[in-house]
Design an enzyme around this catalytic site. Structure first.
Site, PDB file in Angstrom:
ATOM      1  N   GLY A   1      46.447  58.175   3.050  1.00  0.00           N
ATOM      2  CA  GLY A   1      47.183  57.606   4.186  1.00  0.00           C
ATOM      3  C   GLY A   1      47.787  56.229   3.994  1.00  0.00           C
TER       4      GLY A   1
ATOM      5  N   ASP B   1      45.104  52.879   5.990  1.00  0.00           N
ATOM      6  CA  ASP B   1      46.073  53.127   7.063  1.00  0.00           C
ATOM      7  C   ASP B   1      45.517  52.742   8.429  1.00  0.00           C
ATOM      8  OD1 ASP B   1      44.231  55.206   7.062  1.00  0.00           O
ATOM      9  OD2 ASP B   1      45.712  56.820   7.130  1.00  0.00           O
TER      10      ASP B   1
ATOM     11  N   ASP C   1      39.081  53.073  12.129  1.00  0.00           N
ATOM     12  CA  ASP C   1      38.747  53.834  13.329  1.00  0.00           C
ATOM     13  C   ASP C   1      37.255  53.628  13.625  1.00  0.00           C
ATOM     14  OD1 ASP C   1      40.057  56.272  14.957  1.00  0.00           O
ATOM     15  OD2 ASP C   1      38.050  56.885  14.380  1.00  0.00           O
TER      16      ASP C   1
ATOM     17  N   LYS D   1      41.812  50.342  15.463  1.00  0.00           N
ATOM     18  CA  LYS D   1      41.490  50.956  16.757  1.00  0.00           C
ATOM     19  C   LYS D   1      40.090  50.508  17.154  1.00  0.00           C
ATOM     20  CE  LYS D   1      43.211  55.651  16.755  1.00  0.00           C
ATOM     21  NZ  LYS D   1      42.796  57.067  16.665  1.00  0.00           N
TER      22      LYS D   1
ATOM     23  N   PHE E   1      45.423  59.384  19.131  1.00  0.00           N
ATOM     24  CA  PHE E   1      45.638  59.885  17.775  1.00  0.00           C
ATOM     25  C   PHE E   1      47.099  59.671  17.414  1.00  0.00           C
ATOM     26  CE2 PHE E   1      46.183  62.708  14.238  1.00  0.00           C
ATOM     27  CZ  PHE E   1      45.006  62.497  13.536  1.00  0.00           C
TER      28      PHE E   1
ATOM     29  N   ASP F   1      48.672  61.196   9.057  1.00  0.00           N
ATOM     30  CA  ASP F   1      49.012  62.619   9.192  1.00  0.00           C
ATOM     31  C   ASP F   1      48.250  63.313  10.297  1.00  0.00           C
ATOM     32  OD1 ASP F   1      46.441  62.549   7.789  1.00  0.00           O
ATOM     33  OD2 ASP F   1      46.776  64.690   7.481  1.00  0.00           O
TER      34      ASP F   1
ATOM     35  N   ARG G   1      53.384  62.350   7.673  1.00  0.00           N
ATOM     36  CA  ARG G   1      53.209  61.084   6.941  1.00  0.00           C
ATOM     37  C   ARG G   1      54.549  60.405   6.685  1.00  0.00           C
ATOM     38  NH1 ARG G   1      47.884  60.991   5.045  1.00  0.00           N
ATOM     39  NH2 ARG G   1      47.045  62.954   4.299  1.00  0.00           N
TER      40      ARG G   1
HETATM   41  P1  XMP Z   1      37.012  55.753   9.911  1.00  0.00           P
HETATM   42  O1  XMP Z   1      36.612  56.493  11.159  1.00  0.00           O
HETATM   43  O2  XMP Z   1      36.020  55.950   8.809  1.00  0.00           O
HETATM   44  O3  XMP Z   1      38.231  56.586   9.426  1.00  0.00           O
HETATM   45  O4  XMP Z   1      37.340  54.325  10.189  1.00  0.00           O
HETATM   46  C1  XMP Z   1      39.447  56.159   9.061  1.00  0.00           C
HETATM   47  C2  XMP Z   1      40.196  57.416   8.696  1.00  0.00           C
HETATM   48  O5  XMP Z   1      40.250  58.325   9.818  1.00  0.00           O
HETATM   49  C3  XMP Z   1      41.514  58.926   9.932  1.00  0.00           C
HETATM   50  N1  XMP Z   1      42.071  58.612  11.275  1.00  0.00           N
HETATM   51  C4  XMP Z   1      43.298  58.924  11.715  1.00  0.00           C
HETATM   52  N2  XMP Z   1      44.320  59.536  11.103  1.00  0.00           N
HETATM   53  N3  XMP Z   1      45.654  59.266  13.031  1.00  0.00           N
HETATM   54  C5  XMP Z   1      45.493  59.710  11.777  1.00  0.00           C
HETATM   55  O6  XMP Z   1      46.430  60.273  11.219  1.00  0.00           O
HETATM   56  C6  XMP Z   1      44.684  58.637  13.719  1.00  0.00           C
HETATM   57  O7  XMP Z   1      44.890  58.246  14.878  1.00  0.00           O
HETATM   58  C7  XMP Z   1      43.433  58.452  13.019  1.00  0.00           C
HETATM   59  N4  XMP Z   1      42.266  57.879  13.372  1.00  0.00           N
HETATM   60  C8  XMP Z   1      41.456  57.989  12.265  1.00  0.00           C
HETATM   61  C9  XMP Z   1      42.344  58.342   8.806  1.00  0.00           C
HETATM   62  O8  XMP Z   1      42.339  59.247   7.732  1.00  0.00           O
HETATM   63  C10 XMP Z   1      41.633  57.063   8.414  1.00  0.00           C
HETATM   64  O9  XMP Z   1      41.824  56.692   7.062  1.00  0.00           O
END
Ligand code: XMP
Length: 183
Positions: free
Chosen positions: A43, A99, A102, A130, A151, A158, A164
């Site tokens: 990403g 990217d 989360d 986020k 999301f 993606d 992407r």
């Molecule tokens: P964590 O939860 O470990 O994960 O911080 C980060 C990864 O979760 C995916 N992610 C998203 N991908 N839109 C996306 O396309 C979103 O809103 C989203 N939220 C989490 C992403 O792969 C990121 O690297």
């Protein structure tokens, strides 16, 4: 593809301005320090390539992929592949570029793993943050934008492998989710 977007949350112009600003912060922080930008696949590839072209100090580039197992609460259940070579980690100042931050699990576990493998320092720079979704205590050292708990796709992000290549960041229409889920 553009028809699947509910709302554009960040335009190309806004993205450019945000990356200019965060690149300046990174440049100031690493002036005089040799460091390696580690792009977290897949990403972050677009963000990382735009970011590094705005950082006018010496740096190296590497890539990492991470897959999780179990509930993802420890670094022990992380499968990490580092490119080009493990030898690039020991004693290095690493800047993980991702990217989106989360829950925080991916970056906190990558940091733990890279530290275990001998990195001198591991910081992170994320395109989107986020904070509402955080499940572990982890903050990025640098971030371009904060986003609400939606999301989002585009600019590297993606849904089911698609979107992407959108030049902006947007939320998806419900029909777009249903279309992919229903095949
Ligand atoms: P964590 O939860 O470990 O994960 O911080 C980060 C990864 O979760 C995916 N992610 C998203 N991908 N839109 C996306 O396309 C979103 O809103 C989203 N939220 C989490 C992403 O792969 C990121 O690297």
């Amino acid at each position: 593809m553009h028809d699947d977007i509910e709302e554009i949350l960040l335009t190309e112009q806004q993205i450019t301005a945000g990356i200019d600003a965060v690149a300046k912060q990174v440049t100031d922080a690493y002036r005089g320090v040799e460091f390696t930008v580690v792009s977290v696949l897949k990403g972050s590839c677009i963000f990382a390539s735009d970011l590094i072209r705005r950082i006018p100090v010496p740096l190296e580039l590497a890539f990492v992929s991470a897959s999780s197992y179990g509930d993802g609460t420890t670094s022990g259940d992380l499968e990490m592949n580092f490119f080009p070579a493990e030898g690039e980690i020991r004693g290095k100042h690493l800047l993980l570029v991702d990217d989106i931050l989360d829950t925080g699990k991916t970056l906190s576990r990558l940091k733990a793993e890279l530290t275990k493998r001998g990195a001198a320092q591991v910081k992170s720079c994320v395109f989107l943050d986020k904070p509402a979704r955080r499940a572990v205590e982890y903050n990025a050292d640098f971030r371009a934008f904060e986003v609400d708990d939606l999301f989002v796709v585009g600019y590297g992000l993606d849904f089911a492998g698609r979107y992407r290549n959108l030049p902006f960041v947007g939320s998806l229409k419900k029909e777009a989710y249903a279309g992919v889920v229903d095949g």
